[in-house]
Enzyme design. Structure first.
Site, PDB file in Angstrom:
ATOM      1  N   ASN A   1      -8.935   5.724 -10.564  1.00  0.00           N
ATOM      2  CA  ASN A   1      -8.226   6.998 -10.719  1.00  0.00           C
ATOM      3  C   ASN A   1      -7.740   7.068 -12.164  1.00  0.00           C
ATOM      4  O   ASN A   1      -6.806   6.365 -12.538  1.00  0.00           O
ATOM      5  CB  ASN A   1      -7.031   7.056  -9.754  1.00  0.00           C
TER       6      ASN A   1
ATOM      7  N   LYS B   1      -6.347   9.516 -13.732  1.00  0.00           N
ATOM      8  CA  LYS B   1      -5.169  10.366 -13.967  1.00  0.00           C
ATOM      9  C   LYS B   1      -5.416  11.275 -15.188  1.00  0.00           C
ATOM     10  O   LYS B   1      -6.541  11.717 -15.405  1.00  0.00           O
ATOM     11  CB  LYS B   1      -3.917   9.515 -14.143  1.00  0.00           C
TER      12      LYS B   1
ATOM     13  N   HIS C   1      -2.048  12.203  -3.826  1.00  0.00           N
ATOM     14  CA  HIS C   1      -1.618  11.062  -4.643  1.00  0.00           C
ATOM     15  C   HIS C   1      -0.112  11.171  -4.862  1.00  0.00           C
ATOM     16  O   HIS C   1       0.424  12.276  -5.014  1.00  0.00           O
ATOM     17  CB  HIS C   1      -2.362  11.060  -5.984  1.00  0.00           C
TER      18      HIS C   1
ATOM     19  N   GLU D   1       1.736  10.807  -7.320  1.00  0.00           N
ATOM     20  CA  GLU D   1       2.171  11.558  -8.507  1.00  0.00           C
ATOM     21  C   GLU D   1       2.100  13.066  -8.258  1.00  0.00           C
ATOM     22  O   GLU D   1       2.916  13.824  -8.785  1.00  0.00           O
ATOM     23  CB  GLU D   1       1.319  11.140  -9.725  1.00  0.00           C
TER      24      GLU D   1
ATOM     25  N   GLU E   1      -1.096   3.483  -0.753  1.00  0.00           N
ATOM     26  CA  GLU E   1      -0.563   3.210  -2.086  1.00  0.00           C
ATOM     27  C   GLU E   1       0.964   3.236  -2.045  1.00  0.00           C
ATOM     28  O   GLU E   1       1.566   4.327  -2.118  1.00  0.00           O
ATOM     29  CB  GLU E   1      -1.045   4.270  -3.069  1.00  0.00           C
TER      30      GLU E   1
ATOM     31  N   GLY F   1       1.400   1.653 -10.997  1.00  0.00           N
ATOM     32  CA  GLY F   1       1.655   1.625 -12.431  1.00  0.00           C
ATOM     33  C   GLY F   1       2.857   0.791 -12.830  1.00  0.00           C
ATOM     34  O   GLY F   1       3.319   0.852 -13.966  1.00  0.00           O
TER      35      GLY F   1
ATOM     36  N   SER G   1      -1.226  -1.323  -8.739  1.00  0.00           N
ATOM     37  CA  SER G   1      -1.288  -2.456  -9.663  1.00  0.00           C
ATOM     38  C   SER G   1      -2.395  -3.460  -9.313  1.00  0.00           C
ATOM     39  O   SER G   1      -2.215  -4.672  -9.469  1.00  0.00           O
ATOM     40  CB  SER G   1       0.075  -3.148  -9.757  1.00  0.00           C
TER      41      SER G   1
HETATM   42  C1  PEP Z   1      -3.194   4.875  -8.807  1.00  0.00           C
HETATM   43  O1  PEP Z   1      -3.087   5.654  -9.741  1.00  0.00           O
HETATM   44  O2  PEP Z   1      -3.604   5.294  -7.719  1.00  0.00           O
HETATM   45  C2  PEP Z   1      -2.851   3.465  -9.020  1.00  0.00           C
HETATM   46  C3  PEP Z   1      -2.923   2.663  -8.012  1.00  0.00           C
HETATM   47  O3  PEP Z   1      -2.466   3.110 -10.293  1.00  0.00           O
HETATM   48  P1  PEP Z   1      -2.283   1.590 -10.853  1.00  0.00           P
HETATM   49  O4  PEP Z   1      -3.505   0.832 -10.419  1.00  0.00           O
HETATM   50  O5  PEP Z   1      -2.186   1.744 -12.324  1.00  0.00           O
HETATM   51  O6  PEP Z   1      -1.047   1.039 -10.221  1.00  0.00           O
END
Ligand code: PEP
Length: 250
Positions: free
Chosen positions: A9, A11, A95, A97, A167, A173, A212
């Site tokens: 992803n 973003k 998501h 965000e 998630e 992040g 992460s």
């Molecule tokens: C994500 O954006 O769905 C995500 C899991 O980001 P990261 O791997 O950077 O934590």
């Protein structure tokens, strides 16, 4: 038998030029993935979807969002027919965000998922609890609500088009990843909810962990029986890191 899937992803990262540079190495990554017997894909910005499609047609793509209406007065939005026109059939929905910064709710996710399935497309539906909810031990209640509202109208005949990503918001992040045991427990719980709704079809639905995930820990998650892959932000951005993710799956 469910296949393992690593989905990047991106973003709001990468210009079209940067996306094309990544896609130039896409065939190399696909060959590595083939060797590892896994599938890979990326979700770039809307602007880069067609760039990647033309540069590396075999790389699976997802949009990061879509509107549920097919057209109309929704300034700044993108519709399903617009994505279909450029050959996109998978869309990330819900998501954290989008939920956090763009007021997306379980109900708007439901409308988007319904619209995608009506158009024979594939929703990659993200669920997960905030840190506060985790600390109050209500993760499963939150997930239950997200799954039951988001998938309220999904019929068994369409269930195999779904991908679910667990998630935990506190791990996205932040470098604070959930343990593999937590990932397995919640992915297993999600599968049990899907079994209640769809019976044996639940065994065909891919459930990813996200938060992460890095080359150093991807293997631990993918060993878990109910974790069918990962949705990866930061570590999916460079070709080298994506290569290491693929190489470290086994
Ligand atoms: C994500 O954006 O769905 C995500 C899991 O980001 P990261 O791997 O950077 O934590």
């Amino acid at each position: 038998m469910r296949r393992k899937l690593l989905f990047g992803n991106w973003k709001m990262n990468k210009t079209r030029l940067e996306a094309a540079e990544f896609a130039n190495q896409g065939e190399y990554l696909l060959q590595l993935a083939k060797k590892a017997d896994i599938d890979i894909g990326v979700a770039p910005t809307f602007l880069s979807l067609d760039v990647i499609k033309h540069t590396c047609p075999a790389l699976r793509l997802a949009a990061q969002n879509v509107h549920y209406a097919s057209k109309g007065a929704f300034t700044g939005e993108i519709s399903i027919p617009m994505l279909q026109e450029i050959g996109i059939s998978t869309v990330i929905i819900g998501h954290s965000e989008r939920r956090q910064y763009f007021a997306e709710t379980n109900l708007t996710c439901q409308k988007k998922i319904d619209a995608l399935l009506e158009n024979n497309m594939c929703p990659l539906y993200c669920v997960g609890e905030t840190l506060d909810e985790f600390e109050h031990s209500i993760t499963k209640d939150v997930i239950h609500e997200q799954i039951s509202v988001g998938l309220a109208n999904v019929k068994p005949a369409d269930a195999n088009k779904l991908i679910i990503a667990y998630e935990p918001v506190w791990s996205i992040g932040t470098g604070k990843n959930a343990s593999k045991e937590i990932a397995q427990d919640i992915c297993h719980y999600i599968r049990s909810l899907l079994k209640d709704k769809y019976g044996d079809i639940a065994d065909e639905i891919q459930i990813l962990y996200g938060g992460s995930v890095k080359p150093e820990n991807v293997h631990d998650y993918l060993l878990m029986p109910d974790v069918d892959g990962a949705l990866i932000g930061g570590a999916s951005l460079s070709v080298d890191s994506f290569r290491q993710l693929i190489e470290n799956v086994h």
